[in-house]
Enzyme design. Structure first.
Site, PDB file in Angstrom:
ATOM      1  N   ASP A  93     -24.847   1.033  -0.457  1.00 52.99           N
ATOM      2  CA  ASP A  93     -24.141  -0.314   0.141  1.00 52.99           C
ATOM      3  C   ASP A  93     -24.133  -0.383   1.668  1.00 52.99           C
ATOM      4  O   ASP A  93     -23.474  -0.968   2.458  1.00 52.99           O
ATOM      5  CB  ASP A  93     -22.654   0.385  -0.321  1.00 52.99           C
ATOM      6  CG  ASP A  93     -22.255   1.723   0.678  1.00 52.99           C
ATOM      7  OD1 ASP A  93     -22.541   2.022   1.302  1.00 52.99           O
ATOM      8  OD2 ASP A  93     -20.584   1.375  -0.142  1.00 52.99           O
TER       9      ASP A  93
ATOM     10  N   HIS B   3     -21.887   4.062   3.101  1.00 53.32           N
ATOM     11  CA  HIS B   3     -22.113   5.072   2.250  1.00 53.32           C
ATOM     12  C   HIS B   3     -22.511   6.448   2.505  1.00 53.32           C
ATOM     13  O   HIS B   3     -24.232   5.509   1.977  1.00 53.32           O
ATOM     14  CB  HIS B   3     -20.832   4.783   0.974  1.00 53.32           C
ATOM     15  CG  HIS B   3     -19.486   4.953   1.675  1.00 53.32           C
ATOM     16  ND1 HIS B   3     -19.507   3.846   0.677  1.00 53.32           N
ATOM     17  CD2 HIS B   3     -18.499   5.465   1.529  1.00 53.32           C
ATOM     18  CE1 HIS B   3     -18.351   3.619   1.182  1.00 53.32           C
ATOM     19  NE2 HIS B   3     -17.272   4.846   1.328  1.00 53.32           N
TER      20      HIS B   3
ATOM     21  N   SER C 291     -13.123   7.009   3.546  1.00 52.21           N
ATOM     22  CA  SER C 291     -13.467   6.710   2.150  1.00 52.21           C
ATOM     23  C   SER C 291     -15.062   7.802   1.875  1.00 52.21           C
ATOM     24  O   SER C 291     -15.426   9.233   1.431  1.00 52.21           O
ATOM     25  CB  SER C 291     -13.919   5.685   1.790  1.00 52.21           C
ATOM     26  OG  SER C 291     -14.566   4.649   2.731  1.00 52.21           O
TER      27      SER C 291
END
Length: 783
Positions: A255, A258, A94
């Protein structure tokens, strides 16, 4: 240099030796710094791509500065041109997906983040990722031009940070390393190391992802990838700079895992610079750019300067030997030693010429090393209010401290105009190195300073021609040589067009316009006008015609471009293939030279009719008139500053600037000259710099700033303030020496004898015609 400026004027001998000592110190500093940088690149490597991918620091909160080189900020159109027909693959987890979308948005800002669309989702380094990479090596799938890969956090998460997972990660990395190495032979392959996390913000399901685990995975990846490509020219590039960026910005993460959007955008811009700089070759993107090859003209210039140095050394050696032989003469009859009548050998014109070119050749070598070779480092500018205003306050204090009485108390006397040029030039230099052009109020005030230089051009040249009546070729050639000599040499050595040094073409053209206006029939000068007042109206009519031509030309861009699009004018005034830049520069200050001429005419008329008092300590007018004019001047000066400071739109303010800039210029002149006690003193500090203001303005392009003024030259990395002090000291010494060289050569190259001068003009015209033709042929061959 403050001490040097202070000693100038009263103590000529001390001043001379002080300047010589300063220049010797500057030369020693250059040689030492060049040796240190050469040794550093020899032993540490000079690949700026490595620095871009692995090191840097933040300037402020959002501006990333790579170590030793400059990063270009790519526009959408530039990114599209660079990556046209290029296949780019982002493969990983991600975090790589976020980098993928930031990279795509550099090409198309309208792209929406839609899951894994166009992105290769392989969150773990495993057999699936290996198979995908292997397919590119076998040719079963189109091989990408750029491959960006990376993964680790998923392995830590799903295996709960176990040591077995790390062992398996090492095995998997080892298996794909040879495949990546094989791809690196024909593609750009980047392995992105894992960024640190902000552990306090991680959710419960991610608590096992610790910075200690991430460091272990990164260490394994680096060791395996480096050992795999150690004996191969093809190398997988490790993208480790993201870790440094994350260390500064991960606290702003939503978070804890990221990166914030600004950090991702910085990483994407770094990737764009790594790949595109060698293709697009942006001026302000020195990272990953190879040193440009020497042109034939540059090679010829190098040979010329080399021969000049050799010739000077030979002649100097011969003179020294002759001098030693004649130094001690023994009378054979008496046996007594006789002193020679002349203690120093005569210096021939040829020796002076070679000596000047010898020094100039060494200086041009320094210019080339600073801004064309990859020897010294370069950095981007970064503006803060303190970086501009604190140095301004410092130089103003120095300027006031070094105050002396003027030799004469006339309006705009030589010492006062030198002072004016000096402080303006220092402010402009600070403006350039601090990057203050991004702050509109400062930009508008600097525009007034540039206009003031042009105002002085109109005032000074009009006054000379009006009073002296000297329209001879010698005067014209002297002025043109002094204005253009350095720029012409730099055009050859630095491979830059004449228009690149925009201010010199500007003052050159305006000088020729002033000369043409006053020299064409009927020639009206002060001596003629004193005999008949009607000649004053004739001169005013000439000035009105000049103003009309300027007005009409300023509203006809097509006509202006046609005039300057004919060869050879086009070769002199084109920049990037057109004359728009020249049109913009000319139009921006189109009236101020006329205002300077008109002011000179009015002032000299008032002086002639004894309507002003220029005695020491006397106000310029009667006390009542002086007070009223002084009040109006102060109000006008402040009003313009308030308007400029409240300016919101650069384009709109630039449109008004040509008409209103004269208000602050005239206000300053009156404030500086109406009070007698103010007119009777000047700053020797500012005046010293004013005498070399033209050289300072031109030299800054390459040996103080960098990348053609887009960046800052870094001689001493890691110490910004010390670097500025050292580079400034060398820069000022070089500018002063070039000023002396120009003056020396002007006396030799431009003789007073008209017949000799005309012959040399023909030779020079032939030389430059050949140079322009050769340059045009080179441009055609490049295209």
């Amino acid at each position: 240099m403050a001490a040097l400026a202070y000693t100038g004027g009263k103590r000529e001998i001390n001043y001379y030796f002080s300047v010589r000592s300063a220049k010797a110190l500057a030369l020693g500093a250059v040689l030492l710094l060049a040796a240190c940088h050469a040794a550093s690149r020899r032993y540490r490597g000079g690949d700026t791509c490595e620095y871009l991918l692995s090191s840097g620091r933040f300037l402020g909160e959002k501006v990333w500065q790579p170590h030793s080189c400059m990063m270009h900020k790519y526009k959408n159109s530039e990114a599209k041109n660079c990556l046209i027909d290029k296949h780019i693959a982002f493969i990983g987890d991600s975090r790589i997906r976020q980098l993928f979308y930031s990279f795509i948005k550099l090409i198309n800002p309208q792209v929406k983040e839609e899951g894994n669309k166009d992105f290769l989702w392989y969150p773990e380094v495993n057999g699936s990722m290996r198979q995908r990479i292997k397919s590119w090596t076998e040719g079963s799938v189109a091989k990408p031009h750029i491959i960006v890969a990376g993964a680790a956090t998923w392995s830590i998460k799903i295996h709960n940070g176990s040591n077995e997972a790390l062992t398996q990660y090492k095995i998997n990395i080892t298996s794909i390393a040879p495949l990546l190495e094989k791809l690196a032979k024909s593609s750009d392959v980047y392995w992105v190391l894992q960024d640190p996390v902000y552990e306090d913000m991680l959710s419960e399901s991610r608590k096992m992802i610790t910075n200690e685990k991430i460091d272990a995975y990164n260490e394994a990846a680096v060791r395996i990838l480096n050992s795999s490509s150690r004996n191969s020219k093809a190398k997988v590039k490790v993208f480790s700079v993201s870790k440094l960026i994350a260390q500064e910005t991960i606290m702003k993460s939503a978070d804890g895992l990221h990166l914030p959007e600004s950090s991702r955008d910085t990483n994407a811009m770094i990737l764009m610079n790594v790949y595109c700089n060698k293709i697009m070759k942006p001026i302000d993107g020195s990272c990953c750019q190879p040193q440009p090859p020497l042109t034939l003209i540059q090679k010829l210039a190098f040979c010329f300067f080399t021969l000049s140095i050799i010739g000077y050394l030979i002649i100097n050696l011969i003179h020294r030997n002759n001098y030693r032989k004649n130094k001690s003469c023994t009378d054979l009859e008496s046996g007594e030693e006789k002193k020679p009548a002349i203690s120093t050998p005569n210096v021939s014109t040829l020796e002076m010429l070679l000596h000047s070119f010898c020094k100039l050749g060494l200086i041009m070598t320094y210019f080339y090393l600073c801004d064309r070779a990859n020897l010294f480092m370069k950095e981007n500018k970064f503006y803060t209010h303190s970086s501009f205003f604190i140095p301004i306050v410092y130089i103003l204090v120095l300027g006031v401290f070094y105050t002396e009485n003027t030799k004469e108390t006339k309006v705009l006397n030589r010492e006062q105009t030198d002072e004016w040029k000096g402080w303006m030039q220092l402010v402009i230099l600070i403006y350039h190195i601090s990057g203050a052009s991004t702050f509109l109020p400062v930009y508008m005030h600097i525009r007034v300073l540039v206009a003031a230089y042009l105002f002085q051009t109109g005032y000074g040249h009009f006054s000379y021609f009006w009073i002296k009546g000297d329209f001879g070729v010698y005067r014209v050639c002297q002025v043109l040589f002094r204005l253009n000599f350095l720029v012409v040499v730099l055009c050859i050595v630095m491979d830059r067009p004449y228009q690149f040094y925009y201010f010199v073409p500007l003052v050159t053209v305006w000088f020729m316009i002033i000369y043409a206006t006053l020299a064409i029939w009927p020639q009206i000068v002060q001596k003629k006008a004193n005999g008949n007042c009607l000649w004053h109206f004739g001169l005013l009519l000439k000035l009105i015609c000049l103003l009309t031509c300027i007005y009409l030309l300023s509203y006809s861009q097509g006509a202006f471009e046609k005039i300057f699009s004919f060869w050879p004018l086009s070769k002199c005034f084109e920049l990037n293939g057109n004359v728009y830049e020249w049109w913009f520069r000319w139009k921006l200050d189109r009236y101020v030279v006329f205002y300077g001429m008109l002011f000179a005419f009015i002032y000299l008329a008032l002086q002639k009719h004894q309507m002003i008092s220029e005695g020491k300590g006397d106000p310029l007018f009667s006390n009542r008139v002086s007070n009223v004019l002084l009040f109006i001047s102060i109000v006008s000066f402040l009003t313009y500053s308030i308007w400029a400071s409240s300016c919101k739109n650069k384009t709109e303010c630039n449109e008004l600037h040509p008409s209103v800039s004269v208000v602050q210029i005239l206000a300053f002149i009156l404030i500086r000259n109406i009070p007698g006690y103010v007119r009777s003193v000047y700053s020797s500090f500012f005046a010293w710099f004013g005498k070399i203001s033209l050289e300072l303005f031109i030299c800054q392009y390459h040996i103080w700033l960098a990348a053609d003024t887009k960046g800052i030259l870094v001689l001493i990395p890691g110490y910004p303030m010390f670097n500025v002090l050292v580079s400034t000291f060398i820069f000022v010494c070089v500018a002063h020496e070039i000023s002396q060289i120009t003056n020396d050569l002007a006396q030799i190259v431009v003789p007073k004898d008209n017949s000799t001068l005309l012959k040399r003009l023909l030779c020079i015209a032939g030389f430059f015609s050949g140079l322009l033709l050769f340059s045009a042929m080179q441009d055609q061959s490049r295209h």
